[in-house]
Every structure is written in structure tokens, then in C-alpha cells.
Design a protein around this motif. Sequence first.
Motif, PDB file in Angstrom:
ATOM      1  N   LEU A   1      46.697  51.240  32.079  1.00 53.55           N
ATOM      2  CA  LEU A   1      46.865  50.301  33.353  1.00 53.55           C
ATOM      3  C   LEU A   1      48.282  50.277  33.611  1.00 53.55           C
ATOM      4  CD1 LEU A   1      44.717  48.789  31.457  1.00 53.55           C
ATOM      5  CD2 LEU A   1      44.748  47.085  33.018  1.00 53.55           C
ATOM      6  N   TYR A   2      48.630  51.029  34.801  1.00 55.85           N
ATOM      7  CA  TYR A   2      50.048  51.274  35.164  1.00 55.85           C
ATOM      8  C   TYR A   2      50.800  49.859  35.943  1.00 55.85           C
ATOM      9  CZ  TYR A   2      49.364  56.221  34.433  1.00 55.85           C
ATOM     10  OH  TYR A   2      49.248  57.379  33.962  1.00 55.85           O
ATOM     11  N   LEU A   3      51.825  49.551  35.527  1.00 63.08           N
ATOM     12  CA  LEU A   3      52.496  48.536  35.829  1.00 63.08           C
ATOM     13  C   LEU A   3      53.517  48.267  37.028  1.00 63.08           C
ATOM     14  CD1 LEU A   3      52.606  46.371  32.394  1.00 63.08           C
ATOM     15  CD2 LEU A   3      50.685  46.341  34.173  1.00 63.08           C
ATOM     16  N   TYR A   4      53.333  47.715  38.119  1.00 60.47           N
ATOM     17  CA  TYR A   4      54.309  47.912  39.367  1.00 60.47           C
ATOM     18  C   TYR A   4      54.931  46.644  39.332  1.00 60.47           C
ATOM     19  CZ  TYR A   4      51.766  52.179  40.268  1.00 60.47           C
ATOM     20  OH  TYR A   4      51.431  53.532  40.007  1.00 60.47           O
TER      21      TYR A   4
ATOM     22  N   TYR B   1      40.410  46.947  31.079  1.00 62.63           N
ATOM     23  CA  TYR B   1      40.417  47.671  32.391  1.00 62.63           C
ATOM     24  C   TYR B   1      39.305  47.307  33.348  1.00 62.63           C
ATOM     25  CZ  TYR B   1      40.752  52.197  35.061  1.00 62.63           C
ATOM     26  OH  TYR B   1      40.523  52.668  36.150  1.00 62.63           O
ATOM     27  N   GLU B   2      38.051  47.094  32.617  1.00 67.19           N
ATOM     28  CA  GLU B   2      36.875  46.749  33.438  1.00 67.19           C
ATOM     29  C   GLU B   2      37.203  45.188  33.969  1.00 67.19           C
ATOM     30  OE1 GLU B   2      34.444  48.656  34.327  1.00 67.19           O
ATOM     31  OE2 GLU B   2      35.540  50.502  33.243  1.00 67.19           O
ATOM     32  N   ARG B   3      37.963  44.377  33.330  1.00 65.46           N
ATOM     33  CA  ARG B   3      37.786  43.093  33.784  1.00 65.46           C
ATOM     34  C   ARG B   3      38.914  42.594  34.554  1.00 65.46           C
ATOM     35  NH1 ARG B   3      38.089  39.139  29.519  1.00 65.46           N
ATOM     36  NH2 ARG B   3      39.171  40.683  28.175  1.00 65.46           N
ATOM     37  N   VAL B   4      40.105  43.513  34.825  1.00 65.25           N
ATOM     38  CA  VAL B   4      41.208  43.209  35.282  1.00 65.25           C
ATOM     39  C   VAL B   4      41.244  43.594  36.668  1.00 65.25           C
ATOM     40  CG1 VAL B   4      43.682  43.235  35.251  1.00 65.25           C
ATOM     41  CG2 VAL B   4      42.439  42.829  33.290  1.00 65.25           C
ATOM     42  N   GLU B   5      41.484  42.804  37.755  1.00 62.60           N
ATOM     43  CA  GLU B   5      41.644  43.349  39.222  1.00 62.60           C
ATOM     44  C   GLU B   5      43.061  43.883  39.363  1.00 62.60           C
ATOM     45  OE1 GLU B   5      40.794  40.210  42.075  1.00 62.60           O
ATOM     46  OE2 GLU B   5      39.116  39.483  40.777  1.00 62.60           O
ATOM     47  N   ILE B   6      42.992  44.893  40.442  1.00 59.26           N
ATOM     48  CA  ILE B   6      44.141  45.552  40.618  1.00 59.26           C
ATOM     49  C   ILE B   6      44.947  44.566  41.447  1.00 59.26           C
ATOM     50  CG2 ILE B   6      45.256  47.030  42.444  1.00 59.26           C
ATOM     51  CD1 ILE B   6      42.747  48.856  41.920  1.00 59.26           C
TER      52      ILE B   6
ATOM     53  N   GLY C   1      58.214  50.719  25.279  1.00 60.47           N
ATOM     54  CA  GLY C   1      58.068  49.280  25.665  1.00 60.47           C
ATOM     55  C   GLY C   1      56.590  49.097  26.305  1.00 60.47           C
ATOM     56  N   CYS C   2      55.794  50.031  26.366  1.00 58.19           N
ATOM     57  CA  CYS C   2      54.326  49.802  26.659  1.00 58.19           C
ATOM     58  C   CYS C   2      53.611  48.877  25.577  1.00 58.19           C
ATOM     59  CB  CYS C   2      53.713  50.940  26.885  1.00 58.19           C
ATOM     60  SG  CYS C   2      54.268  52.180  27.989  1.00 58.19           S
ATOM     61  N   ALA C   3      52.642  48.373  26.016  1.00 66.62           N
ATOM     62  CA  ALA C   3      51.791  47.625  25.223  1.00 66.62           C
ATOM     63  C   ALA C   3      50.369  48.389  24.882  1.00 66.62           C
ATOM     64  CB  ALA C   3      51.103  46.398  25.909  1.00 66.62           C
ATOM     65  N   ARG C   4      50.454  48.770  23.628  1.00 61.56           N
ATOM     66  CA  ARG C   4      49.256  49.408  22.939  1.00 61.56           C
ATOM     67  C   ARG C   4      48.229  48.763  22.634  1.00 61.56           C
ATOM     68  NH1 ARG C   4      50.775  54.514  19.599  1.00 61.56           N
ATOM     69  NH2 ARG C   4      51.575  55.938  21.306  1.00 61.56           N
ATOM     70  N   LEU C   5      46.951  48.896  22.842  1.00 63.95           N
ATOM     71  CA  LEU C   5      45.856  48.257  22.220  1.00 63.95           C
ATOM     72  C   LEU C   5      44.854  49.391  21.704  1.00 63.95           C
ATOM     73  CD1 LEU C   5      44.983  46.071  25.522  1.00 63.95           C
ATOM     74  CD2 LEU C   5      46.104  45.357  23.472  1.00 63.95           C
ATOM     75  N   THR C   6      43.830  48.885  21.014  1.00 64.52           N
ATOM     76  CA  THR C   6      42.767  49.860  20.756  1.00 64.52           C
ATOM     77  C   THR C   6      42.120  50.185  21.751  1.00 64.52           C
ATOM     78  OG1 THR C   6      40.898  48.243  20.231  1.00 64.52           O
ATOM     79  CG2 THR C   6      42.443  48.572  18.647  1.00 64.52           C
ATOM     80  N   ASN C   7      41.320  51.495  21.869  1.00 67.78           N
ATOM     81  CA  ASN C   7      40.841  52.207  22.873  1.00 67.78           C
ATOM     82  C   ASN C   7      39.736  51.230  23.346  1.00 67.78           C
ATOM     83  OD1 ASN C   7      42.288  54.483  23.755  1.00 67.78           O
ATOM     84  ND2 ASN C   7      41.422  55.707  21.886  1.00 67.78           N
ATOM     85  N   GLU C   8      38.854  50.714  22.489  1.00 68.44           N
ATOM     86  CA  GLU C   8      38.009  49.758  23.003  1.00 68.44           C
ATOM     87  C   GLU C   8      38.476  48.546  23.526  1.00 68.44           C
ATOM     88  OE1 GLU C   8      34.520  50.245  23.133  1.00 68.44           O
ATOM     89  OE2 GLU C   8      35.351  52.470  22.177  1.00 68.44           O
ATOM     90  N   HIS C   9      39.392  47.943  23.260  1.00 68.05           N
ATOM     91  CA  HIS C   9      40.182  46.671  23.787  1.00 68.05           C
ATOM     92  C   HIS C   9      40.522  47.129  25.000  1.00 68.05           C
ATOM     93  CE1 HIS C   9      40.492  44.521  19.827  1.00 68.05           C
ATOM     94  NE2 HIS C   9      39.581  44.443  20.129  1.00 68.05           N
TER      95      HIS C   9
END
Length: 90
Positions: free
Chosen positions: A29-32, A72-77, A59-67
Motif C-alpha cells: 500500500l503506497y502512502l501519499y 489490502y482487501e479491506r482498506v479504501e483508497i 521506514g515502511c511498515a512490514r506485515l506478514t504477506n497474509e496480513h
Amino acid sequence: MIRREPRKYAKYKDGLKGGPNNPLGARALYLYDAEGRDTYLRIHGTNAPETIGSAVSNGCARLTNEHVKNLYERVEIGARVFLYPKVTTA
């Protein structure tokens, strides 16, 4: 990442499809900022989960691929994101 480790990451300068071989994992998820400028911060999965919580990702936030796939599926642009600095205890 390319600047920090050019030998390892320069080959990805034109991008790489998400998935288990991608250094950013299955999703990113790219942050602007509020003006629409890329902050160069990402929330992304990793193919090296043992690195989660360590300072290896610019400085990025790393999660497990599953998380991150779930997120990604739940957050709106355009959703507002807050990243906080790591708190260390002495």
C-alpha cells in the motif's frame, strides 16, 4: 532500498509484480500525503517475516504477506494512515 543496497535491488528499478519473490511481499500500500505526493512509505508484506519490527525497510511498515493481503482487501483508497515511530525502552 536501491540506494541502500544497489547490488541487491537495482534490478527492480522498473518494478516487480507482487508475490512471494517480491521484496515488498504480496501487496504494498503506497502512502501519499494530503497534497497527493508520494511519501515513499509503504505498508507491505514481506517474504522474510523474521524482519518484521526491525529497521530494514526505509521506514515502511512490514506485515506478514497474509496480513497485508487481508488489509489490502479491506482498506479504501484514500484512507488516512498513521505510522508511529518505534518506541524504545531504556
